[in-house]
Design a protein around this motif. Structure first.
Motif, PDB file in Angstrom:
ATOM      1  N   ILE A   1      52.525  50.559  43.708  1.00  0.00           N
ATOM      2  CA  ILE A   1      52.259  50.469  45.184  1.00  0.00           C
ATOM      3  C   ILE A   1      50.859  50.001  45.064  1.00  0.00           C
ATOM      4  O   ILE A   1      50.404  48.915  45.751  1.00  0.00           O
ATOM      5  N   PHE A   2      49.783  50.489  44.665  1.00  0.00           N
ATOM      6  CA  PHE A   2      48.485  50.138  44.595  1.00  0.00           C
ATOM      7  C   PHE A   2      48.165  48.668  44.095  1.00  0.00           C
ATOM      8  O   PHE A   2      47.158  47.949  44.370  1.00  0.00           O
ATOM      9  N   ARG A   3      49.095  48.352  43.127  1.00  0.00           N
ATOM     10  CA  ARG A   3      48.942  47.009  42.509  1.00  0.00           C
ATOM     11  C   ARG A   3      49.542  45.948  43.359  1.00  0.00           C
ATOM     12  O   ARG A   3      49.236  44.781  43.624  1.00  0.00           O
ATOM     13  N   SER A   4      50.451  46.370  44.119  1.00  0.00           N
ATOM     14  CA  SER A   4      51.397  45.356  45.150  1.00  0.00           C
ATOM     15  C   SER A   4      50.760  45.239  46.624  1.00  0.00           C
ATOM     16  O   SER A   4      51.333  44.284  47.038  1.00  0.00           O
ATOM     17  N   TYR A   5      50.132  46.451  46.852  1.00  0.00           N
ATOM     18  CA  TYR A   5      49.863  46.103  48.410  1.00  0.00           C
ATOM     19  C   TYR A   5      48.163  46.676  48.684  1.00  0.00           C
ATOM     20  O   TYR A   5      47.585  47.109  47.593  1.00  0.00           O
TER      21      TYR A   5
END
Length: 291
Positions: free
Chosen positions: A98-102
């Motif tokens: 999630i933190f890599r994608s958003y």
């Protein structure tokens, strides 16, 4: 040349239709609370009437990423808030992707650590991305401009110091967990993470001390339906119209028959992500429905 022009025009028309469809679908001016189907773990996605996106827990793997992709327009790559209820792997492992994608604008969690390598790496990632981090306790609130309010009703600082005196949480005990009360008009929901009956009792005492009472539309059954998550007394006090159990295949016996019987005897409709897949609650602040 003419053929290329026609193809380009058709693609632009198709893109326009997709944009219109997604705009109508995802911006309906209603509150959406989605209990994602992530197996044995928790991930709850919240989209507010004006399009703020909030994720509570990330599940045990990348399944939460699929859930966000389904419930957010493809051009929206921002999460206004991510809440981690507690540092157990089945709640935070999915946050790495999630933190890599958003783009995450803020992060909130309880003031407990987990000595595992995974949790250390997650907190390092959050620090490296300079994401503002807030440690929350009972009484903290997140008020959004569209009338949606998220209030933390547990744990208190006192509860954490009593149950996790070392400031850490193990993998098999110390079930202090952020409990979040969502309020939007006539609709309300209580997200419980892995909290246990003692913490829910404390949350009830806290709200009573603030001259408030729970008026629950939806209850997330604590700790995937663990036997120690609820009592008849607590259930009677909360009196939810609907109970949702986030659960998948597991070796712990979740949800326990005790909890299922407790909900049945109270005539509370119950939905389970292992049987019903994802559960989406939609409300305009007046009425609500489960999809």
């Amino acid at each position: 040349m003419k053929k290329a022009f026609l193809i380009g025009g058709a693609l632009l028309f198709l893109l326009g239709c997709i944009l219109i469809y997604q705009n109508i679908t995802y911006n309906d001016k209603k509150l959406h609370v989605v209990f994602c189907d992530v197996g044995q773990g928790d991930a709850i996605f919240i989209r507010t009437p004006t399009g703020s996106d909030i994720l509570v827990d990330g599940g045990p793997d990348d399944s939460s990423l699929d859930c966000l992709g389904k419930h957010m327009p493809f051009w929206d790559r921002t999460l206004e808030l991510v809440i981690l209820t507690h540092p157990h792997a089945d709640h935070f492992n999915g946050l790495f992707k999630i933190f890599r994608s958003y783009t995450v604008l803020s992060f909130a969690t309880e003031d407990l650590e987990n000595k595992t390598l995974g949790f250390g790496e997650l907190m390092k990632m959050i620090k490296n991305q300079a994401i503002p981090t807030r440690f929350v306790f009972a009484g903290d609130k997140f008020k959004l401009k569209d009338g949606v309010m998220l209030e933390v009703v547990g744990p208190t600082k006192e509860f954490l110091s009593q149950t996790s005196p070392g400031g850490t949480i193990g993998e098999s005990k110390e079930f202090g967990s952020v409990e979040t009360y969502i309020k939007f008009g006539n609709f309300s929901a209580l997200l419980t993470g892995d909290s246990q009956a003692e913490e829910l009792k404390e949350a009830l005492r806290f709200t009573q001390s603030q001259s408030k009472v729970f008026n629950l539309s939806v209850l997330q059954v604590p700790h995937h339906g663990s036997r120690s998550g609820l009592t008849q007394e607590i259930l009677e006090s909360l009196a939810p119209k609907l109970a949702v159990i986030s659960v998948g295949k597991n070796s712990y016996g979740h949800p326990t028959q005790f909890i299922l019987d407790l909900l049945k005897s109270a005539n509370i409709k119950t939905l389970r992500t292992d049987q019903n897949e994802e559960v989406e609650i939609v409300s305009d602040g007046i009425v609500w429905q489960a999809r």
